[in-house]
Design an enzyme around this catalytic site. Structure first.
Site, mmCIF file in Angstrom:
data_model
loop_
_atom_site.group_PDB
_atom_site.id
_atom_site.type_symbol
_atom_site.label_atom_id
_atom_site.label_comp_id
_atom_site.label_asym_id
_atom_site.label_seq_id
_atom_site.Cartn_x
_atom_site.Cartn_y
_atom_site.Cartn_z
ATOM 1 N N LYS A 1 5.805 -4.416 -6.350
ATOM 2 C CA LYS A 1 4.965 -3.290 -6.640
ATOM 3 C C LYS A 1 4.526 -3.046 -6.191
ATOM 4 O O LYS A 1 3.343 -2.920 -5.343
ATOM 5 C CB LYS A 1 3.687 -4.318 -7.227
ATOM 6 N N CYS B 1 -2.785 1.992 9.153
ATOM 7 C CA CYS B 1 -2.998 0.495 9.496
ATOM 8 C C CYS B 1 -3.490 0.266 11.067
ATOM 9 O O CYS B 1 -4.896 -0.988 11.638
ATOM 10 C CB CYS B 1 -2.842 -0.876 8.568
ATOM 11 N N ALA C 1 0.616 -1.129 0.357
ATOM 12 C CA ALA C 1 0.241 0.007 -0.147
ATOM 13 C C ALA C 1 0.971 1.401 -0.323
ATOM 14 O O ALA C 1 2.003 0.989 0.177
ATOM 15 C CB ALA C 1 -0.645 0.164 1.381
ATOM 16 N N GLY D 1 -2.397 -3.954 2.550
ATOM 17 C CA GLY D 1 -3.125 -3.713 1.402
ATOM 18 C C GLY D 1 -5.538 -3.926 2.847
ATOM 19 O O GLY D 1 -4.896 -4.371 4.014
ATOM 20 N N SER D 2 -6.416 -3.976 2.006
ATOM 21 C CA SER D 2 -7.488 -4.162 2.650
ATOM 22 C C SER D 2 -7.517 -5.461 2.826
ATOM 23 O O SER D 2 -7.527 -6.104 2.442
ATOM 24 C CB SER D 2 -8.657 -3.477 1.468
ATOM 25 N N GLU E 1 -0.443 -8.494 5.601
ATOM 26 C CA GLU E 1 -0.556 -7.411 6.124
ATOM 27 C C GLU E 1 -2.445 -6.633 6.183
ATOM 28 O O GLU E 1 -2.063 -5.857 5.229
ATOM 29 C CB GLU E 1 0.143 -6.483 6.975
ATOM 30 N N LEU E 2 -3.409 -6.956 7.113
ATOM 31 C CA LEU E 2 -4.145 -6.056 5.905
ATOM 32 C C LEU E 2 -5.169 -4.692 6.772
ATOM 33 O O LEU E 2 -5.016 -4.175 8.169
ATOM 34 C CB LEU E 2 -5.350 -6.766 6.154
ATOM 35 N N GLY F 1 -6.720 -8.849 0.467
ATOM 36 C CA GLY F 1 -5.528 -9.480 0.585
ATOM 37 C C GLY F 1 -6.450 -11.376 0.859
ATOM 38 O O GLY F 1 -6.256 -12.501 0.491
ATOM 39 N N GLY G 1 -1.369 -10.726 -13.429
ATOM 40 C CA GLY G 1 -0.140 -10.689 -13.863
ATOM 41 C C GLY G 1 0.566 -12.325 -12.499
ATOM 42 O O GLY G 1 0.990 -13.222 -13.010
ATOM 43 N N ALA H 1 4.578 0.800 16.446
ATOM 44 C CA ALA H 1 5.043 -0.268 16.391
ATOM 45 C C ALA H 1 6.380 -0.214 16.477
ATOM 46 O O ALA H 1 6.207 0.278 15.699
ATOM 47 C CB ALA H 1 4.460 -0.977 15.381
HETATM 48 C C1 UN1 Z 1 0.895 0.175 8.353
HETATM 49 O O1 UN1 Z 1 -0.353 1.407 8.351
HETATM 50 O O2 UN1 Z 1 0.616 -0.418 7.871
HETATM 51 O O3 UN1 Z 1 2.100 1.042 14.432
HETATM 52 C C2 UN1 Z 1 1.860 0.078 9.713
HETATM 53 C C3 UN1 Z 1 2.602 1.602 12.922
HETATM 54 C C4 UN1 Z 1 3.304 2.233 12.160
HETATM 55 C C5 UN1 Z 1 3.608 1.114 10.970
HETATM 56 C C6 UN1 Z 1 2.577 1.344 10.277
HETATM 57 N N1 UN1 Z 1 5.241 1.775 12.103
HETATM 58 O O4 UN1 Z 1 1.824 2.942 13.176
#
Ligand code: UN1
Length: 519
Positions: A175, A288, A150, A232-233, A254-255, A237, A215, A458
């Protein structure tokens, strides 16, 4: 400066056969073109996968400590280019410059962690049940990794995949999001030049989402891709998980998230407010890990909401190169979607946090706004108080500067509400009670739990990832991500000179089961 960007396969530019071009613009000043991009087609994706496949055996033969040195050099190169990369992040997706610098720091942290892993990548020696036999384990690279990311973290999150995948001896096709192609191309250049990577070890594919999916399907069918990493979403996912499952692969997903923050009666309210502001409105709520709903104990609800409203009204929004809490939406498509989410506000809600709802313009101004609101895609922050557990706004991810507030009576109810939307990425509780900390940790469905800290932020060496609608249980970062980019191989070596059969030719000692201690 406008950059011209194309896919890069085996070290050479690869413009798409379709001649499909897009521009990437600065969301804080949409008249400014950041990049002119030639998009690839499904064939571009497949060609990149072929190039990666071809380069993989030689890359796997480079000793892991030497690959680790390449990661070390990449880290230093990123550090030397930190300001210009952060400026590009701010220009292309509107993330405030201080946050963009933090994002670049996250790549450096990731390199610092993995440069040493080149000298570890430990396997084990394991005792055998038979004499003159030894058991071993080895980590093998998976092969070709396809990374699809993303644009809200256009350089840090990709590095969570790219750095360990390369370190482990895989080759990669990446990508990036089609709204952050300039950031993608810049990180690609820094990795290739900084690491001295041979052609084909890392390949860049620029394509829209559907083309990428086609692809990927073709490349999987041809046996060219061994692992997919996707951020992404949840909807996309799940399509990727289904597609890779058909080829007996498990994607690293990782959604999205609907990340709760529980505010208990023993919470330090000002701390909780500061965190709600940062995680609710930082990056305009487009992480996210952004805060979804504050679940506040009914006894402190009014006090919390009054303070949160005041802090939000005082927060500066505007030019992301200035000192602001947040800038514009990432891209037009996020602005449009956010307008839909605003439509979920209902008469039983009270709306706080700003002087208006929707786009900030000269006609709908926000106090303290810095810059020209009409030049970009800026939105008023929204606090929606009084959300109910069956409201769309409570149950769904609302990527944008909007935070819901609801109340609870006991911790069991807080946990029920926190888990109800069915995501499970990040979570937070503000409390001074140790018993509540552990009850929350145990009951929350999230992969990440913050105690007296925000849902975002994080650190780069703890497992990052979620459960349920937030992911399929895969984890990134730190040593945990090694299991995504390597496969365990076990080896046994019998040097006894005859065939010793496991489970059958095993010596047994004879216990005296009647033995008792004398009184
Ligand atoms: C994300 O939004 O895909 O913990 C990751 C956090 C960032 C990473 C976010 N270090 O907010």
């Amino acid at each position: 400066m406008t950059r011209n960007i194309t896919s890069i396969i085996a070290g050479a530019p690869a413009p798409g056969a379709s001649g499909n071009r897009i521009t990437s613009t600065n969301p804080a000043r949409t008249s400014e073109v950041v990049a002119d991009v030639s998009l690839g087609d499904a064939g571009t994706f497949v060609a990149a996968a072929r190039a990666a496949r071809q380069a993989q055996p030689a890359w796997a033969d480079v000793p892991a400590p030497v690959r680790g040195r390449a990661i070390a050099h990449i880290g230093r190169t990123i550090e030397a280019n930190a300001e210009s990369l952060a400026r590009l992040v701010t220009r292309e997706i509107g993330k405030p410059y201080a946050e963009a610098l933090g994002e670049v720091r996250e790549i450096v942290d990731t390199c610092d962690f993995f440069l040493g892993e080149g000298r570890r990548l430990y396997g084990q020696t394991v005792p055998s049940e038979m004499p003159d036999k030894q058991l071993f384990t080895f980590r093998n690279p998976v092969g070709v990794v396809s990374v699809i990311t993303a644009g809200n973290f256009p350089v840090a999150v990709p590095s969570w995949y790219l750095i360990p995948a390369l370190l482990c001896g895989n080759t990669v096709l990446w990508k990036p999001a089609d709204y952050s192609p300039a950031c993608g191309a810049a990180l690609f250049d820094l990795l290739v030049h900084g690491g001295g990577l041979p052609d084909g070890v890392l390949n860049l594919v620029l394509a829209d989402g559907e083309t990428t999916f086609t692809g990927l399907e073709l490349a999987l069918e041809e046996g060219l891709v061994d692992k997919v990493g996707f951020t992404g979403s949840s909807a996309v996912g799940s399509r990727i998980g289904e597609l890779t499952g058909r080829y007996l692969q498990s994607a690293c997903l990782e959604l999205g998230g609907k990340n709760p923050m529980v505010v208990t009666p023993s919470a330090e309210l000002d701390l909780a407010v500061e965190a709600a502001l940062f995680s609710g409105f930082g990056t305009a709520g487009q992480r996210c890990t952004s805060l979804g709903t504050v679940i506040v104990h009914e006894s402190v609800h009014d006090d919390f909401v009054a303070r949160f409203d005041k802090a939000t009204r005082q927060a500066t929004v505007g030019d992301p190169f200035g000192d602001v809490v947040y800038g514009p939406m990432l891209d037009e498509k996020f602005a449009q979607r956010f307008e839909d989410y605003l439509g979920w506000i209902q008469p039983h809600h009270s709306v706080l946090g700003s002087t208006a709802i929707g786009r900030i313009t000269a006609a709908s101004p926000r106090e303290g706004f810095t810059g020209d609101p009409d030049a970009g895609m800026f939105y008023h922050p929204v606090i929606v108080d009084g959300v109910r557990d069956d409201d769309a706004i409570f149950l769904n991810e609302t990527f944008g500067p909007i935070v819901g507030v609801t109340t609870y009576r006991n911790l069991g109810e807080a946990l029920r509400l926190a888990n109800l939307p069915g995501y499970g990425l990040s979570s937070s509780i503000y409390t001074s009670e140790p018993a509540e900390v552990f009850a929350f940790r145990r009951g929350i469905s999230a992969g990440m739990v913050s105690i007296n800290n925000s849902t975002s932020g994080a650190e780069a060496h703890l497992p990052f990832g979620g459960n349920a609608k937030s992911g399929n249980g895969s984890r990134q970062s730190g040593m945990w991500v090694l299991d995504q980019f390597t496969r365990w191989q076990s080896m046994n070596w019998d040097y006894s000179g005859h065939l010793q059969k496991a489970q059958m030719d095993v010596t047994e000692l004879t216990p005296d089961e009647s033995f008792r201690l004398a009184d």
